[in-house]
Design an enzyme around this catalytic site. Structure first.
Site, PDB file in Angstrom:
ATOM      1  N   ASP A 105     -11.967   0.883   5.497  1.00  0.00           N
ATOM      2  CA  ASP A 105     -12.514   1.590   6.666  1.00  0.00           C
ATOM      3  C   ASP A 105     -13.632   2.505   6.177  1.00  0.00           C
ATOM      4  O   ASP A 105     -13.457   3.722   6.056  1.00  0.00           O
ATOM      5  CB  ASP A 105     -11.407   2.411   7.347  1.00  0.00           C
ATOM      6  N   GLU A 140       0.868  -1.180   0.000  1.00  0.00           N
ATOM      7  CA  GLU A 140       0.000   0.000   0.000  1.00  0.00           C
ATOM      8  C   GLU A 140       0.905   1.230   0.000  1.00  0.00           C
ATOM      9  O   GLU A 140       0.965   1.973  -0.973  1.00  0.00           O
ATOM     10  CB  GLU A 140      -0.917   0.007   1.217  1.00  0.00           C
TER      11      GLU A 140
END
Length: 333
Positions: free
Chosen positions: A273, A193
Site C-alpha cells: 500500500d 504476516e
C-alpha cells in the site's frame, strides 16, 4: 541507483490512493474528510499495527464512488508503476469495501479495467486484476462477492485473501477458493504476516494457493521453509509495509529478506500500500539495497523471481527475465 525491471505482485490499488487524489475525489463527490490538506492527512499515517492502518485505509475509501474515480485511481498507480520499472502488475482490488459503500460492482471493475486497457495499450506494461476477499467479513460474504463478480470473469484473473489476518485462518475460505478454482481463477492469499506459519500451511493445503502474499513468518518453521523452496512457492514480500505495520524489525537491516534469499526461496519485493507506507516498488528495492547491502546479482535475482512468480505466459516471463539479465550485464560490466 539502478531501476530494475520488475513485476509487482502485491499491491492493493486502493492502497495507492495518494493524499492529493484523496482530496480531489472527496471534493468531487462531496465526502467529508478530517482535513483537506494532504500534509495533514498523511501525518496520520503512523500505525501501531495492521488494524490501526486498516481503520484509516477503509475510512479513506469512502471517496471512491464512480467508475471515473476507479479509473483515475488505477491510472495514477499505473503511471507511477511504469516509472518504477514495472513491466507486469497483478493488482489487488477490494470490492467488498465499495459494495458496502453503495458502489455497484460494475462501476468498480469497469473503471479499473478501462484504466488498465488504456495504460497498457502500446506500452511495455502488462497488468491484470486479482479480486480480494476481506477475511474479517467471513466466508459467506466472500462467496457472495465471488458470485457478484463472476459475470465480469474476463476482467480479473484470480482471487486473493486480505485484511485482518489473526483470527481468520485460511481454512475458513476453503469452499470459496474451491469455487474460484473451478472457474479457472488463480489463487493467492495473505498469510504469515501477522499469523504464524500454520496460516501459510493452511493456505497451501486447504486453499491450494499458487502464491503466498507476505509469508515472512514461514521462516519460523524449517520444514515449511524446505517445502516452499522445493515446490518453488512464490512469496511476495513488502519490506516498507512490514516496518510500517511493525510485522518486521523497525531496522530494515534486520528484515528477513536476507534470510529468505539465503534459504533459496522464491521471494520478490513489492509495495503493498505505497501511499501509506512510504514508497512504491522501486523505493522498496532501493531501501533494501541500502539497508541489506544487496549487490547487483542479488537485486537481479529478486527481479527474476518477481517475473517467475507471475501468472503471465512463459514467453513473456522469458522476455522480461532476459531484460533483467541485460541490465545486470550492463551494471556489472
Amino acid at each position: 541507483m539502478t531501476t530494475w525491471p520488475t513485476a509487482e505482485l502485491h499491491v492493493h490499488v486502493e492502497g495507492t490512493l495518494e493524499a492529493d487524489l484523496l482530496v480531489e475525489l472527496a471534493r468531487r463527490n462531496d465526502v467529508r474528510l478530517p482535513s483537506y490538506d494532504p500534509e495533514v492527512l498523511t501525518a496520520r499515517y503512523a500505525f501501531a499495527d495492521l488494524q490501526s492502518f486498516l481503520d484509516v485505509y477503509y475510512s479513506n475509501l469512502s471517496v471512491l464512488r464512480t467508475e471515473q474515480d476507479f479509473y483515475d485511481l488505477a491510472s495514477a498507480y499505473l503511471r507511477r508503476a511504469e516509472q518504477a520499472g514495472v513491466r507486469r502488475a497483478e493488482i489487488f482490488f477490494d470490492p467488498q469495501t465499495h459494495l458496502g459503500n453503495g458502489v455497484p460492482f460494475e462501476a468498480v471493475i469497469r473503471g479499473l479495467d478501462a484504466a488498465i486497457a488504456d495504460a497498457t495499450r502500446g506500452s511495455g506494461l502488462s497488468a491484470d486484476l486479482i479480486l480480494c476477499f476481506q477475511r474479517d467479513l467471513g466466508a459467506d460474504a466472500a462467496m457472495q462477492t465471488l458470485e457478484t463478480a463472476l459475470p465480469f470473469r474476463d476482467s480479473f484473473i484470480g482471487v486473493g485473501l486480505d485484511s485482518a489476518e489473526v483470527g481468520y485462518p485460511p481454512s475458513l475460505f476453503t469452499e470459496v477458493y474451491a469455487r474460484a478454482a473451478a472457474e479457472g481463477l488463480h489463487r493467492v492469499a495473505h498469510a504469515g504476516e501477522e499469523g504464524g506459519p500454520e496460516y501459510v500451511r493452511e493456505a497451501l493445503d486447504m486453499l491450494k494457493v499458487e502464491r503466498v502474499d507476505h509469508g515472512n513468518r514461514a521462516l519460523e518453521d524449517p520444514a515449511l521453509v524446505q517445502r516452499l523452496r522445493d515446490e518453488r512457492i512464490p512469496l511476495t514480500v513488502c519490506p516498507l509495509s512490514n516496518v510500517a505495520l511493525r510485522t518486521a524489525p523497525s531496522d530494515l537491516a534486520q528484515h528477513p529478506l536476507t534470510a529468505m534469499l539465503a534459504e533459496g526461496l522464491l521471494v520478490s519485493v513489492n509495495s503493498d500500500d505505497p501511499a501509506y507506507f512510504g514508497g512504491y516498488v522501486d523505493d522498496n528495492y532501493r531501501a533494501m539495497e541500502s539497508a541489506l547491502s544487496l549487490d547487483a546479482s542479488q537485486l537481479a535475482m529478486l527481479a527474476r523471481n518477481s517475473f517467475e512468480s507471475t501468472f503471465a505466459t512463459d514467453a513473456a516471463k522469458a522476455a522480461w527475465i532476459a531484460e533483467v539479465d541485460a541490465v545486470l550485464a550492463k551494471v556489472s560490466g
